[in-house]
Design a protein around this motif. Structure first.
Motif, PDB file in Angstrom:
ATOM      1  N   PRO A 157      -4.664 -14.778   4.167  1.00 20.26           N
ATOM      2  CA  PRO A 157      -6.120 -14.895   4.338  1.00 20.26           C
ATOM      3  C   PRO A 157      -6.664 -16.270   3.975  1.00 20.26           C
ATOM      4  N   ALA A 158      -6.037 -16.947   2.987  1.00 18.25           N
ATOM      5  CA  ALA A 158      -6.507 -18.288   2.609  1.00 18.25           C
ATOM      6  C   ALA A 158      -6.247 -19.280   3.731  1.00 18.25           C
ATOM      7  N   ARG A 159      -5.062 -19.188   4.351  1.00 16.20           N
ATOM      8  CA  ARG A 159      -4.735 -20.076   5.465  1.00 16.20           C
ATOM      9  C   ARG A 159      -5.676 -19.815   6.646  1.00 16.20           C
ATOM     10  N   SER A 160      -5.893 -18.522   6.937  1.00 18.02           N
ATOM     11  CA  SER A 160      -6.802 -18.164   8.034  1.00 18.02           C
ATOM     12  C   SER A 160      -8.220 -18.619   7.734  1.00 18.02           C
ATOM     13  N   ALA A 161      -8.626 -18.485   6.474  1.00 13.90           N
ATOM     14  CA  ALA A 161      -9.974 -18.902   6.072  1.00 13.90           C
ATOM     15  C   ALA A 161     -10.158 -20.404   6.275  1.00 13.90           C
ATOM     16  N   PHE A 162      -9.109 -21.188   5.938  1.00 11.50           N
ATOM     17  CA  PHE A 162      -9.171 -22.646   6.090  1.00 11.50           C
ATOM     18  C   PHE A 162      -9.450 -23.021   7.550  1.00 11.50           C
ATOM     19  N   TYR A 163      -8.692 -22.410   8.462  1.00 13.44           N
ATOM     20  CA  TYR A 163      -8.864 -22.743   9.881  1.00 13.44           C
ATOM     21  C   TYR A 163     -10.158 -22.165  10.451  1.00 13.44           C
ATOM     22  N   ALA A 164     -10.596 -21.042   9.883  1.00 13.58           N
ATOM     23  CA  ALA A 164     -11.864 -20.465  10.337  1.00 13.58           C
ATOM     24  C   ALA A 164     -13.023 -21.384   9.981  1.00 13.58           C
ATOM     25  N   ILE A 165     -13.017 -21.906   8.723  1.00 11.77           N
ATOM     26  CA  ILE A 165     -14.069 -22.833   8.288  1.00 11.77           C
ATOM     27  C   ILE A 165     -13.999 -24.120   9.105  1.00 11.77           C
ATOM     28  N   THR A 220       4.843  -8.660   2.533  1.00  8.38           N
ATOM     29  CA  THR A 220       4.015  -9.425   1.601  1.00  8.38           C
ATOM     30  C   THR A 220       3.046  -8.508   0.868  1.00  8.38           C
ATOM     31  N   THR A 221       2.557  -7.495   1.559  1.00 10.65           N
ATOM     32  CA  THR A 221       1.676  -6.518   0.905  1.00 10.65           C
ATOM     33  C   THR A 221       2.429  -5.782  -0.207  1.00 10.65           C
ATOM     34  N   ALA A 222       3.670  -5.415   0.083  1.00 10.89           N
ATOM     35  CA  ALA A 222       4.478  -4.697  -0.920  1.00 10.89           C
ATOM     36  C   ALA A 222       4.764  -5.582  -2.131  1.00 10.89           C
ATOM     37  N   ILE A 223       5.107  -6.857  -1.887  1.00 13.34           N
ATOM     38  CA  ILE A 223       5.406  -7.782  -3.003  1.00 13.34           C
ATOM     39  C   ILE A 223       4.160  -8.013  -3.850  1.00 13.34           C
ATOM     40  N   SER A 224       3.036  -8.249  -3.175  1.00 14.19           N
ATOM     41  CA  SER A 224       1.782  -8.466  -3.882  1.00 14.19           C
ATOM     42  C   SER A 224       1.412  -7.242  -4.716  1.00 14.19           C
ATOM     43  N   GLY A 225       1.594  -6.073  -4.131  1.00 13.52           N
ATOM     44  CA  GLY A 225       1.290  -4.832  -4.843  1.00 13.52           C
ATOM     45  C   GLY A 225       2.185  -4.605  -6.041  1.00 13.52           C
ATOM     46  N   ALA A 256      -6.740 -10.042  -7.792  1.00 13.83           N
ATOM     47  CA  ALA A 256      -5.481  -9.553  -7.218  1.00 13.83           C
ATOM     48  C   ALA A 256      -5.695  -8.246  -6.465  1.00 13.83           C
ATOM     49  N   THR A 257      -6.542  -7.367  -7.024  1.00 16.49           N
ATOM     50  CA  THR A 257      -6.817  -6.074  -6.380  1.00 16.49           C
ATOM     51  C   THR A 257      -7.541  -6.255  -5.052  1.00 16.49           C
ATOM     52  N   VAL A 258      -8.485  -7.190  -5.018  1.00 14.38           N
ATOM     53  CA  VAL A 258      -9.230  -7.473  -3.781  1.00 14.38           C
ATOM     54  C   VAL A 258      -8.273  -7.864  -2.658  1.00 14.38           C
ATOM     55  N   LEU A 259      -7.396  -8.814  -2.961  1.00 16.93           N
ATOM     56  CA  LEU A 259      -6.487  -9.306  -1.917  1.00 16.93           C
ATOM     57  C   LEU A 259      -5.459  -8.250  -1.520  1.00 16.93           C
ATOM     58  N   TRP A 260      -4.964  -7.473  -2.498  1.00 22.54           N
ATOM     59  CA  TRP A 260      -3.967  -6.451  -2.161  1.00 22.54           C
ATOM     60  C   TRP A 260      -4.589  -5.352  -1.302  1.00 22.54           C
ATOM     61  N   LEU A 261      -5.785  -4.881  -1.687  1.00 25.78           N
ATOM     62  CA  LEU A 261      -6.465  -3.848  -0.893  1.00 25.78           C
ATOM     63  C   LEU A 261      -6.798  -4.354   0.505  1.00 25.78           C
ATOM     64  N   ILE A 286       0.675 -14.444  -9.400  1.00 25.42           N
ATOM     65  CA  ILE A 286       1.702 -14.326  -8.350  1.00 25.42           C
ATOM     66  C   ILE A 286       1.234 -13.349  -7.272  1.00 25.42           C
ATOM     67  N   SER A 287       0.648 -12.233  -7.710  1.00 27.34           N
ATOM     68  CA  SER A 287       0.133 -11.245  -6.754  1.00 27.34           C
ATOM     69  C   SER A 287      -0.930 -11.877  -5.857  1.00 27.34           C
ATOM     70  N   ILE A 288      -1.795 -12.711  -6.472  1.00 28.87           N
ATOM     71  CA  ILE A 288      -2.855 -13.374  -5.701  1.00 28.87           C
ATOM     72  C   ILE A 288      -2.266 -14.367  -4.705  1.00 28.87           C
ATOM     73  N   LEU A 289      -1.283 -15.146  -5.152  1.00 28.69           N
ATOM     74  CA  LEU A 289      -0.678 -16.158  -4.276  1.00 28.69           C
ATOM     75  C   LEU A 289       0.042 -15.517  -3.098  1.00 28.69           C
ATOM     76  N   VAL A 290       0.817 -14.452  -3.372  1.00 30.18           N
ATOM     77  CA  VAL A 290       1.567 -13.775  -2.299  1.00 30.18           C
ATOM     78  C   VAL A 290       0.617 -13.074  -1.332  1.00 30.18           C
ATOM     79  N   GLY A 291      -0.320 -12.308  -1.891  1.00 28.85           N
ATOM     80  CA  GLY A 291      -1.239 -11.549  -1.034  1.00 28.85           C
ATOM     81  C   GLY A 291      -2.325 -12.390  -0.409  1.00 28.85           C
ATOM     82  N   GLY A 292      -2.624 -13.535  -1.034  1.00 32.77           N
ATOM     83  CA  GLY A 292      -3.738 -14.341  -0.552  1.00 32.77           C
ATOM     84  C   GLY A 292      -3.361 -15.500   0.333  1.00 32.77           C
TER      85      GLY A 292
END
Length: 849
Positions: free
Chosen positions: A277-285, A238-243, A313-318, A268-274
């Motif tokens: 973390p978005a799913r994890s963020a949801f359950y964390a909140i 997923t990191t490679a696709i997002s990148g 996109a850069t934030v999520l990929w990094l 697309i880069s944001i959706l793939v790379g994010g």
């Protein structure tokens, strides 16, 4: 050397130790606890040593009751289950000495319906066989009567360990804990970031637990040999696709491609790379946790809202790239312990009659005979019954030189048979082997927080919400007050959100501790936790027990002096007296006589006098063999030997006088020998920065002075009773020094407990040493102690480096946000980059030789 042997030696050396401080083989319990208490019938330890006696204070009551001679052999003999299909195992807590185990055994044997009972003090386990299943429910209640607690081991059948993948720092572990604990079928859950493991007690199935962890944004698998080697690569793809989409969008901005297409590529880069973390963020909140996934997801969404698609996109990929690199790096530190698990073979060759049968090690029972061929690893702990060979014990003791083995010698699981074929009688089940205990203790140690780590975690728990609130204020207050545009301050607030991640700071300590403890374990040293690692790094003085630690502990006869010019007659008399004793000096004299083929005489009325010596009646005459003080008390003239006695004592020899009530027949001088590695180890400890080396001994001043000069210790305390060693340690502490005490883990327990750090030697031979000390040297010498001290000091230095680097990086990022120098992607790079550097810096501890 056992407590009995060492104390008996001190008796011959002139110590006036009271009988209550020493237990002979025959009267181990009665001497400790009183003449009316018979061995194996002692109630709990409270009856023996007092209700206020604590395990830590006595080192598992070794100061009181561990005088039972040959405790290790007793444990090995008892380490077996009752036969029969209907057997239940229990974990027993509260046992402080082997007599406690015997108390439980004898008590339960009287219970109607119990067919078989075996209690093992060393492993803390009990196996009960009964015809009626209802009796098993009564066992814990019965055991409680004698002051102990028993818990069925099958009660823990729903307690499992899972390997967790994808955790980036301690906040991820907290997110998983909070989310999974909300499942009504989960009784208890504990996630440890350092080891990458989750301990969970539940009443549901494995798949549901794995799904719950996946919902929180992580991967889980049951911890086993197979699972540990089967790592997933999903994150990297997923990191490679997002990148790829990020690069396409970035390159497209320099061409004639329309902005909407470029924005679509970034999206697309944001959706793939994010997604993760978005799913994890949801359950964390949802679980009330504020982890880095929440901060990164918020920053990315905010950047997209204000039109900074490239930044988002850069934030999520990094972030994804940093996590992938961090996970790969930290897995290498976790593998330092997993490699120990793979040391033992999965199958054993069992001898059944004239046949050799391959069986899984889990199916091999106590007393089974296994065959270990040249080049094979020992699958289980045992004792050699046939064959001669050399074994490489490096996995257990860290010593690379092979050890010669013959009939009667112990063999440890995981060690390599280098030459001859061996037949070994199994003494421990697979879960109770020495290597299994090492792995268990090390994993427990890695999960224990060091003081520094606990402080950092507390700091991070305060720092993160404060910076999060500050970021919100930065986004809202300045624009409302008319200072700049909403877009500019929103961007700065988002950058501040990213900087709020204390990832590098949080992992600065645990990764270093895991690396150091893993390195030590592979080199034959058990460090019981980060607390003791930190203490070892700050030690200023080390106190050594002399006998068995600095010296071999087996005295040899160095001189025989007969006043009647009849040495053989003198040796024959003393052999007759000492042949019935088991202490080292008596054995040294007996061995000396055997080597010269001097027989013993006919004797009777044998008697041992604590603190003085021994006596026997030979041909109607009472003869005595003991220290000079005893003969002075009997007013036997010593003037003929006085000059020679002074010379020998000045040279460090221990004197045994032989004579009757009327005259002295002669004397025998014995001396302990210094271990070959002792001098070298002490020199290396001084090079490692230890300020003072101190020797504690019950020997006389002359012996102590000689040993001190030969070993290179700076200071010594002589003629000490066992309790005086505690006073000596306190004296060193009162001088303002942080003190480590090194002993054998049994008879030095009070001093080990009193010192700032207790270090036991010879852990491979005794379960007690592994249980009582803070640090255990598995080899029976000081060879690994300098490595332990230097490793601990380097670990402290690296932890400090990590903390300062993390704080300075974070501070610099905070300062650069407000002038607008630090962009959003630079903030992410500084956070993940700092975390990666901290991990790589900590991994240097794995490579320390």
């Amino acid at each position: 050397m056992s407590r009995v042997e060492k104390e008996s030696q001190e008796e011959h050396e002139g110590n006036e130790e009271s009988p209550s401080a020493s237990c002979s083989e025959e009267t181990a319990v009665s001497t400790c606890c009183g003449p009316d208490v018979k061995e194996n019938e002692t109630p709990a330890i409270s009856s023996c040593c007092g209700n206020d006696t604590k395990e830590k204070d006595t080192g598992s009551s070794s100061a009181c009751c561990s005088g039972v001679e040959g405790e290790n052999e007793l444990e090995d003999a008892e380490n077996r289950k009752p036969n029969g299909k209907n057997t239940v195992e229990y974990k027993v807590s509260g046992m402080d000495c082997p007599s406690c185990a015997a108390t439980i055994e004898k008590g339960l044997q009287k219970t109607e319906g119990i067919q078989s009972i075996r209690v093992n003090y060393g492993t803390g386990k009990m196996a009960v066989g009964a015809d009626d299943h209802s009796i098993y429910n009564q066992v814990p209640q019965l055991v409680r009567k004698w002051g102990f607690e028993a818990e069925p081991l099958d009660k823990n059948k729903n307690r499992q360990t899972y390997k967790i993948e994808g955790m980036d720092c301690g906040s991820c572990a907290m997110t998983i804990e909070k989310h999974v604990s909300k499942n009504p079928n989960v009784q208890e859950v504990k996630v440890n970031f350092s080891t990458g493991k989750m301990q969970i007690e539940h009443t549901t199935n494995e798949n549901i637990i794995i799904k719950e962890v996946q919902r929180a944004g992580f991967d889980a698998s049951l911890d086993s040999k197979e699972a540990s080697s089967n790592t997933k690569k999903k994150g990297a793809s997923t990191t490679a696709i997002s990148g790829t989409f990020l690069v396409l969008g970035f390159l497209g901005s320099f061409t004639s491609i329309t902005p909407s297409v470029i924005m679509a590529l970034y999206a697309i880069s944001i959706l793939v790379g994010g997604y993760k973390p978005a799913r994890s963020a949801f359950y964390a909140i949802k679980s009330g946790s504020l982890d880095m996934n929440v901060l990164m997801a918020t920053a990315a969404i905010g950047a997209a809202i204000i039109g900074e698609w490239f930044e988002a996109a850069t934030v999520l990929w990094l972030f994804a790239l940093g996590n992938t690199l961090q996970n790969k790096s930290i897995e290498r530190t976790r593998d330092s312990i997993r490699s120990l698990i793979n040391l033992t073979p999965a199958e054993a060759t069992v001898k059944s009659g004239n046949q050799l049968i391959r069986k899984p090690v889990e199916e091999v029972g106590i007393d089974a005979i296994i065959v270990i061929k040249p080049g094979e690893k020992a699958p289980l702990d045992g004792v050699i019954v046939s064959g001669i060979s050399t074994m490489n014990q490096a996995p257990i003791t860290g010593e690379s030189l092979p050890v010669d083995k013959q009939q009667g010698d112990p063999v440890y699981a995981g060690t390599v048979n280098e030459s001859g074929s061996l037949e070994v009688k199994v003494t421990k089940l697979v879960e109770d082997t020495t290597i299994a205990k090492i792995i268990h203790l090390v994993e427990e140690a890695q999960e224990k927080k060091a003081p520094t780590q606990a402080f950092i975690d507390h700091f991070a728990s305060i720092y993160t919400p404060i910076v999060f609130i500050l970021a919100l204020l930065v986004m809202v207050v300045p624009p409302l007050a008319g200072f700049g545009s909403w877009g500019a301050w929103l961007y700065k607030g988002l950058a501040l959100l990213v900087v709020a991640c204390p990832c590098a700071l949080v992992i600065s300590t645990p990764v270093a501790i895991v690396s150091a403890i893993g390195n030590a374990a592979k080199n034959g040293v058990l460090i019981k936790g980060g607390t003791f690692l930190e203490k070892a790094g700050a030690i200023q003085a080390i106190a050594f027990d002399k006998t068995g630690t600095l010296t071999i502990g087996r005295p040899k006869v160095t001189e025989v002096l007969s006043l009647h010019n009849n040495s053989e007659e003198l040796i024959s008399i003393v052999r007759t007296i000492e042949e019935h004793s088991i202490h080292p000096i008596a054995q040294a004299i007996t061995t000396y006589a055997e080597e010269r083929r001097i027989p013993a005489k006919e004797g009777k009325a044998f008697k041992a006098i604590p603190g003085k010596g021994a006596q026997a009646e030979i041909n109607g005459v009472e003869y005595f063999a003991g220290n000079p003080k005893w003969f002075k008390e009997m007013e036997v003239p010593l003037h003929e030997l006085k000059e020679r006695m002074n010379e020998l004592q000045g040279n460090g020899s221990t004197l045994i006088l032989i004579g009757s009530r009327e005259e002295i027949l002669g004397l025998i001088a014995v001396a302990d020998t210094i271990r070959d590695i002792t001098v070298q180890s002490i020199q290396k400890l001084k090079q490692a920065g230890i300020d003072e080396m101190v020797m504690l001994t019950g020997d006389n001043e002359g012996t102590a002075k000689k040993i001190a000069s030969e070993t290179g210790v700076d200071r010594y305390f002589a003629e000490l009773m066992p309790e005086d060693k505690v006073t000596a340690v306190k004296r060193l502490q009162n001088e303002g020094k942080r003190v480590a005490m090194v002993g054998d883990g049994i008879n030095d327990a009070p001093a080990l407990a009193t010192a700032d750090l207790g270090i036991a030697m010879g852990g491979a031979g005794t379960d007690t040493a592994m249980e009582t000390a803070d640090i255990v040297l598995m080899a029976d010498n000081l060879g690994k102690l300098p490595h332990t001290i230097s490793l601990s000091r380097k670990a402290l230095a690296i932890i400090k480096q990590n903390i300062w680097f993390s704080l300075i990086t974070k501070l610099a990022a905070l300062v650069l946000i407000f002038p607008g120098i630090l962009t959003l992607w630079m903030a992410v790079l500084s956070d993940t980059g700092a975390a990666l550097i901290v991990i790589l810096n900590s991994m240097r501890l794995l490579r320390k030789k």
